[in-house]
Every structure is written in C-alpha cells, then in structure tokens.
Enzyme design. Structure first.
Site, mmCIF file in Angstrom:
data_model
loop_
_atom_site.group_PDB
_atom_site.id
_atom_site.type_symbol
_atom_site.label_atom_id
_atom_site.label_comp_id
_atom_site.label_asym_id
_atom_site.label_seq_id
_atom_site.Cartn_x
_atom_site.Cartn_y
_atom_site.Cartn_z
ATOM 1 N N GLU A 73 0.830 -1.200 0.000
ATOM 2 C CA GLU A 73 0.000 0.000 0.000
ATOM 3 C C GLU A 73 0.872 1.260 0.000
ATOM 4 O O GLU A 73 1.793 1.402 0.809
ATOM 5 C CB GLU A 73 -0.888 -0.032 1.243
ATOM 6 C CG GLU A 73 -1.778 1.175 1.444
ATOM 7 C CD GLU A 73 -2.618 1.068 2.707
ATOM 8 O OE1 GLU A 73 -3.539 1.878 2.876
ATOM 9 O OE2 GLU A 73 -2.347 0.156 3.533
ATOM 10 N N LYS A 139 -8.992 2.779 -2.842
ATOM 11 C CA LYS A 139 -9.408 2.210 -1.558
ATOM 12 C C LYS A 139 -10.780 2.754 -1.148
ATOM 13 O O LYS A 139 -11.036 3.953 -1.192
ATOM 14 C CB LYS A 139 -8.352 2.558 -0.507
ATOM 15 C CG LYS A 139 -8.525 1.894 0.855
ATOM 16 C CD LYS A 139 -7.324 2.248 1.735
ATOM 17 C CE LYS A 139 -7.377 1.586 3.097
ATOM 18 N NZ LYS A 139 -6.170 1.911 3.903
ATOM 19 N N CYS A 175 -5.815 -2.925 2.143
ATOM 20 C CA CYS A 175 -5.765 -2.939 3.603
ATOM 21 C C CYS A 175 -7.138 -3.004 4.265
ATOM 22 O O CYS A 175 -7.769 -4.049 4.307
ATOM 23 C CB CYS A 175 -4.956 -1.745 4.111
ATOM 24 S SG CYS A 175 -4.172 -2.049 5.733
#
Length: 570
Positions: A73, A139, A175
């Site tokens: 990430e 994300k 994540c």
C-alpha cells in the site's frame, strides 16, 4: 478495457474490468500463474529510490518466473506519508515515477500509490503491464482510528475493480477494505477468482494472529483465495512487520513470509483449481517476547539509519531499563555505533557501577564513566541564594537527572550521535521521569513497553546466548532511580505488576474508574494511579517518540487536552 474507477461515473459505484493479457511465456507453467509478493521497505517521501527498488524487484521476480509482482500500500510514496500528501508537486512526481516503470516488460506490476486527479486524492493501486497502465483501484474503506488518519487526506473509492489475466479474474483491495465484509463479497459477486490485498499494516502484539483469523474468515466465507501483502520496516514510531500470506479458498495458509524481514515471496496458483502450491517450510512462529523484541530492534534501526545519525548514546545507569535499551541498540545497529556513558553521583551504588561496566564489556561497546558531582554542585551553588535555605526535595533530585541530560546532549551535539532515552511506558504513564533530564533525547526505545514487560524482554534476551548479556543482578535487584539514599521505585509507586495491570486497563483498554475497581483493584489505588496518568499529560507531550508495540501507545493514538476539568469519578 473500461474506464478508470473514479471516472465520471465514479459516484455511482459499479465494477470496472481491465485486461492484462499476455502470451503464456516460457517462464510460466501451463495453467499456473505465479505471483511475487514484494514484502519490502519503501522510504516515505523518497519516490525516486522507491521507484528504482520496484524496478529491481520486478526484474528479479520475472527472472524467478513470476507473472505478477505486487507492491505494498502506497509503496511509491511510502507509508504513512501524512502531510506530504498535501504537497502541490505530488501529482507530477507520482506520474513521473509511474512513467519510469513503463519499460518493465513481461510482468504485471500492482503498485500502491497516491492517485491525484480532479475528483480528489485517493489511496490507490495501479495495474501496469508492458508500458501501459491497464487500470487502477481506489481504496473504499478509509480508517480513521488509532494511528490512521486517512479521511484527512483521501477521498473514498466507490467501485470494485477486476482485471483478467491468463484465465484468472483478479480483484483488488487495499488494507482496511479486507477487514470489512462488503468489498470482498462484492468482488465475489462480480466473478472474482482471486483477491489481491495491498497493505501497510503496523505491528502491535498479537496482530498477526488477528490477521490470520480475518483472512481465514474472509477466504472461507467467499471461497476465494487471497494474496495478502504487507510492508516491512520502521517509520518514525511505527513498525511494519511483514508476515505476508497466500491463503487458500478454504482459509488455510499456503505461503507465509517471515516477520520483520524483506522477502520476495513467490506463490503459484493453478488456474483450473484456484489453489496455490504450498511452501516446503513455513517461517518460525514468534513468541510474544520475540516479536516485541524484534519490533523494537527494527524501529530503532530504521529510525537511526534513515535519519542519518552515525550512532547512538545511552546513559547506562546499571538498572534494567538502560540495560535492555543497550541490548536493543547493539542488536539494531552493531556495537561499533553504540556509546554508553555511566554518570555516577554520590547516591550511585557500587553495584550499579560494576553491572554497567560488565554489560558494556560483554556487548563490546564504547564505555565512558563521567561523574556528575561537579556539575550538580555547581548548579546547586548557583541556585543556593535563590532557594534561600529551603529544605531539599525532588528539586535536588531532578538537578541530578538534568545534569546527566546536559552531558548526553552535549556529547550528541559534539559527535553527531542520537541520544536514546531509557524510560518505559509505566514511568511515562505516571510521570515518574524528569523533563529535560532522563527524558532528554531523540528516541525512547521502551516508550511503549511496560516495566513488567521490560523484565520479560530482559530475560528473553539473556536466554538467546550461553553467557547472559544483562547481568542477572540487574534483573533481580529492586529497581531504583538512585537519586537519594536507599531509594526504591516502590517508595513512590505500587509494585509494577499491580501498577501495570491498572495502567493497561486505563490506558490501553480505555476503562474508567469504576470499571477498573470492578476488576478487583482497590479504589484508592485506582484513583491515585488515574490522577498520576492524567496529571502527566504535559510531560508525555514533550517526550521523544518511540516504537509502538501495544494496542494503544502514547502519542498519535491517545490525545487528551493538557488543561481540562474531567472528573474521574463521573
């Protein structure tokens, strides 16, 4: 190939498909796709170095037979970049870096990066193949708790992204997306055969077990294999501990990378069965003491080295905190970069002098004895007219600590070494420390380690060698600051086992006064402890940073007003 997932239709949600088709190639067995998980450390802000590292890793992975390489990430910029994300030149620098990766051929690259366009700033993953960006994912779940502050910087992604490669339909997540059920469930509904998750997940005790439990649940719920890649290395007060995994659709782990180490982990998926091959030998599991110790070593190592210091200076007192700190420093940096200074005064015991010297010799570090008697007496003489014969109290004790701080900082200024302090979380919690004295320094190795854990770690480190590196007497003798005759910590504090139990409930678990009493602790002691913690907030604000290892460390995770009238009893 469809539009990028935050194009004009982004607010509506949906699914985007990208194609990364390629010939099977000699390096790919028929029916298999080999993935390389680049569990690596990428420096915050150093986009050029990070890009060069990605190039080298991609070429290495391709030579080892990988079809796809995955980076963590925000790896292009490093994590967490904080307000670097607000710099006006960010977008141009990122575009140049992505362009620099365009000549890497015959391997798909999944790159974590910050995406900036007229829709906003996004925490994203780019799909790069043979000089072209095939798509990107933003994300969706932005954490805003603990050490995370992503809503300050990022806009929320709204679309799922899938890309097709050699018979596989692959979904991307980043994540926090994986910790909630909806994002992976939506990918499954849209036909994903495999999910790749890019992570920069900071270390804390027991977190790897929680990750494994979460991955087992998500994969088995959706009957999807998952590739989970985590970053590794230290950044300020955070440590990223790796532990990347390839997880089968039934929740079992097929591949696992070691903790706290860089590794290019390869995992091959049989397209027809959607199963990974399995590694021959899994990495050794770590005890709680082992993983905590390694986190402290990595945190100090990377902070010192990446900050450009030539070494570290420690005030070695002959006590257990400085003894453990010295061990961690030597393990992190090497004995040649560690300088220990013993600064005795009239209350320093012969035992402390002997034990400090013995440990310094055992670890082969530079060791100097620098008495502080003249410095303390000079300050006291200067202050005598102002004190007007007032009786001695903690003021005189603090002068000793501050004289030591002056000496250590002077050595730091003269020789360019970083002063690392030796206070632990228990002391920091209740204010059992001296501002501009033993708190003077640039990094506190034990800042998030309770005193009872200090003893556990000291015993653990001694067990690693036939000859103990910490004299046994340092571990067994009652702790003392040695600022007055026959002083013991327990003259001012409860026994550390009791104190740490209360502090864990109040600080780490956010329990209140009555809740802690209900756990069996005496009301007066609970009230006293809470008052000490609350009254010491101003000290902690001025304390140096230190590696986070617990669920809730002092610093960015725990923020209280310095001046407030909150009543502990409600």
């Amino acid at each position: 190939m469809s539009k990028d997932n935050n194009s004009n239709s982004a607010d509506k949600g949906g699914v985007n498909h990208a194609q990364a088709n390629a010939d099977t190639g000699a390096n790919n067995a028929a029916g298999n796709v080999t993935f390389a998980l680049a569990q690596s450390h990428f420096l915050v802000g150093d986009i050029n170095t990070n890009t060069d590292k990605m190039r080298k890793l991609a070429i290495e992975a391709r030579e080892q037979g990988a079809d796809v390489i995955i980076f963590p990430e925000l790896a292009l910029l490093g994590y967490p970049p904080q307000d670097l994300l607000l710099r006006p030149s960010l977008s141009g620098r990122v575009k140049s870096a992505l362009s620099a990766l365009s000549d890497i051929e015959n391997i798909v690259m999944i790159v974590g990066y910050p995406h900036v366009d007229h829709h906003g700033t996004f925490n994203s993953a780019a799909i790069l193949h043979n000089g072209h960006q095939k798509g990107f994912y933003h994300k969706q779940i932005l954490p805003n708790y603990g050490v995370f502050d992503e809503r300050r910087y990022f806009d929320k992604g709204r679309n799922q992204v899938l890309f097709d490669y050699k018979g596989l339909t692959i979904g991307l997540l980043i994540c926090e997306d994986l910790w909630e059920k909806a994002p992976i469930s939506d990918l499954k509904k849209q036909g994903a055969d495999l999910v790749i998750s890019l992570n920069a997940s900071p270390f804390e005790l027991d977190k790897q077990d929680n990750r494994k439990a979460m991955l087992a649940k998500r994969s088995s719920e959706q009957q999807l294999p998952i590739l989970y890649l985590n970053a590794v290395g230290g950044q300020d007060d955070l440590v990223f501990d790796g532990g990347s995994m390839a997880v089968q659709a039934d929740g079992t782990i097929a591949h696992e990378a070691p903790r706290f180490m860089e590794q290019l982990l390869l995992a091959s998926l049989d397209v027809s069965t959607a199963k990974f091959d399995t590694q021959q030998k899994a990495p050794l599991s770590l005890s709680r003491e082992s993983e905590m110790y390694q986190a402290l070593v990595v945190g100090l190592r990377d902070y010192v080295n990446h900050s450009g210091f030539t070494g570290v200076i420690i005030g070695l007192s002959g006590g257990i905190d400085s003894a453990l700190t010295l061990c961690i420093a030597v393990d992190a940096l090497g004995a040649d970069k560690v300088y220990a200074v013993m600064m005795p005064y009239e209350y320093t015991s012969k035992i402390s002098l002997e034990d400090a010297q013995a440990q310094a010799r055992r670890l082969n570090v530079s060791y100097t004895v620098c008495p502080i008697f003249d410095a303390v007496e000079g300050i006291r003489h200067t202050l005598a007219p102002l004190f007007n014969k007032s009786p001695a109290d903690t003021t005189e004790e603090n002068i000793q600590a501050r004289a030591r701080g002056v000496i250590l900082m002077a050595l730091s200024n003269k020789f360019g070494h970083l002063v690392i302090t030796t206070g632990n979380k228990s002391e920091l919690a209740v204010g059992y420390s001296t501002l501009y004295g033993d708190m003077a320094g640039g990094f506190d190795v034990l800042k998030d380690v309770y005193k009872s854990q200090v003893y556990d770690l000291a015993s653990y480190r001694n067990r690693l060698e036939d000859t103990p590196v910490i004299p046994e007497r340092v571990i067994t003798r009652p702790p003392s600051a040695e600022l007055r005759p026959d002083q013991k910590d327990q003259d001012s504090l409860p026994d550390y086992d009791t104190l740490d139990a209360i502090l864990t409930l109040y600080v780490d678990e956010d329990m209140g006064y009555q809740e802690i009493i209900d756990k069996g602790f005496e009301a007066q002691l609970v009230a006293k402890t809470i008052k000490m913690v609350d009254n010491s907030e101003y000290k902690r604000l001025q304390a140096p940073i230190g590696t986070k290892v617990s669920h809730k460390a002092f610093g960015r995770e725990r923020r209280y007003p310095l001046v407030n009238k909150w009543s502990i009893k409600g």
